[in-house]
Design a protein around this motif. Structure first.
Motif, PDB file in Angstrom:
ATOM      1  N   TRP A   1       1.048  -1.248   0.062  1.00 40.81           N
ATOM      2  CA  TRP A   1      -0.145   0.131  -0.048  1.00 40.81           C
ATOM      3  C   TRP A   1       0.835   1.408  -0.039  1.00 40.81           C
ATOM      4  O   TRP A   1       1.713   1.300   0.707  1.00 40.81           O
ATOM      5  CB  TRP A   1      -0.891   0.007   1.372  1.00 40.81           C
ATOM      6  CG  TRP A   1      -1.945  -1.171   1.123  1.00 40.81           C
ATOM      7  CD1 TRP A   1      -1.779  -2.050   1.734  1.00 40.81           C
ATOM      8  CD2 TRP A   1      -3.201  -0.887   0.522  1.00 40.81           C
ATOM      9  NE1 TRP A   1      -3.132  -2.804   1.519  1.00 40.81           N
ATOM     10  CE2 TRP A   1      -3.934  -2.084   0.832  1.00 40.81           C
ATOM     11  CE3 TRP A   1      -3.916   0.016   0.073  1.00 40.81           C
ATOM     12  CZ2 TRP A   1      -5.113  -2.519   0.261  1.00 40.81           C
ATOM     13  CZ3 TRP A   1      -5.285  -0.225  -0.432  1.00 40.81           C
ATOM     14  CH2 TRP A   1      -6.094  -1.288  -0.316  1.00 40.81           C
TER      15      TRP A   1
ATOM     16  N   ARG B   1       0.413   5.652  -0.444  1.00 43.20           N
ATOM     17  CA  ARG B   1      -0.314   6.697  -0.265  1.00 43.20           C
ATOM     18  C   ARG B   1       0.252   8.186  -0.930  1.00 43.20           C
ATOM     19  O   ARG B   1       1.422   8.139  -0.672  1.00 43.20           O
ATOM     20  CB  ARG B   1      -0.787   7.050   1.107  1.00 43.20           C
ATOM     21  CG  ARG B   1       0.131   7.378   2.308  1.00 43.20           C
ATOM     22  CD  ARG B   1      -0.275   7.676   3.604  1.00 43.20           C
ATOM     23  NE  ARG B   1       0.681   8.027   4.559  1.00 43.20           N
ATOM     24  CZ  ARG B   1       0.572   7.883   5.841  1.00 43.20           C
ATOM     25  NH1 ARG B   1      -0.556   7.391   6.481  1.00 43.20           N
ATOM     26  NH2 ARG B   1       1.690   8.516   6.772  1.00 43.20           N
TER      27      ARG B   1
ATOM     28  N   TYR C   1      -4.914   6.303  -1.028  1.00 41.36           N
ATOM     29  CA  TYR C   1      -4.149   5.185  -0.957  1.00 41.36           C
ATOM     30  C   TYR C   1      -4.270   4.238  -2.015  1.00 41.36           C
ATOM     31  O   TYR C   1      -5.429   4.116  -2.591  1.00 41.36           O
ATOM     32  CB  TYR C   1      -4.715   4.308   0.513  1.00 41.36           C
ATOM     33  CG  TYR C   1      -4.360   5.040   1.729  1.00 41.36           C
ATOM     34  CD1 TYR C   1      -5.009   6.308   1.967  1.00 41.36           C
ATOM     35  CD2 TYR C   1      -3.641   4.655   2.460  1.00 41.36           C
ATOM     36  CE1 TYR C   1      -4.304   7.038   3.030  1.00 41.36           C
ATOM     37  CE2 TYR C   1      -3.147   5.138   3.738  1.00 41.36           C
ATOM     38  CZ  TYR C   1      -3.550   6.254   4.062  1.00 41.36           C
ATOM     39  OH  TYR C   1      -3.034   6.983   5.155  1.00 41.36           O
TER      40      TYR C   1
END
Length: 115
Positions: free
Chosen positions: A35, A37, A92
């Motif tokens: 992940w 962001r 995200y």
């Protein structure tokens, strides 16, 4: 290859959210998943990653608050986010990296944390 994120939204400071990413078109178990962001006006930064071999890494800013997990049977990767703060506000993105270091991205999901 398709990565589809879900679970973003608006939450108050101190709250929690769980992001999900459904992957298709890849041999999921062979891919590193993660992940990232990106806040307005800032670069895209890694938040958490989970290698194909099971190694997990977090950025210093989320250690102890966020947990990444992957389910190879379901081709899913998750990000449990606790104790959210306004500085966690960002889009995200789910990320997949092939064994040959090719990168794939989802379309992103907005997370907004109000103070």
């Amino acid at each position: 290859v398709q990565l589809v994120e879900s679970g973003g939204g608006l939450v108050q400071a101190g709250g929690s959210l769980r992001l999900s990413c459904a992957a298709s078109g890849i041999t999921f178990s062979n891919f590193a998943m993660g992940w990232y962001r990106q806040a307005p006006g800032k670069q895209r930064d890694m938040v958490a990653s989970a290698s194909a071999g099971g190694s997990i890494n977090y950025s210093d800013s989320v250690k102890g608050r966020f947990t990444i997990s992957r389910d190879n049977a379901k081709n899913m990767v998750y990000l449990q986010m606790n104790s959210l703060q306004p500085e966690d506000t960002a889009v995200y993105y789910c990320h997949a990296r092939s064994p040959f270091k090719r990168n794939y991205w989802g379309q992103g999901t907005q997370v907004t944390v109000s103070s």
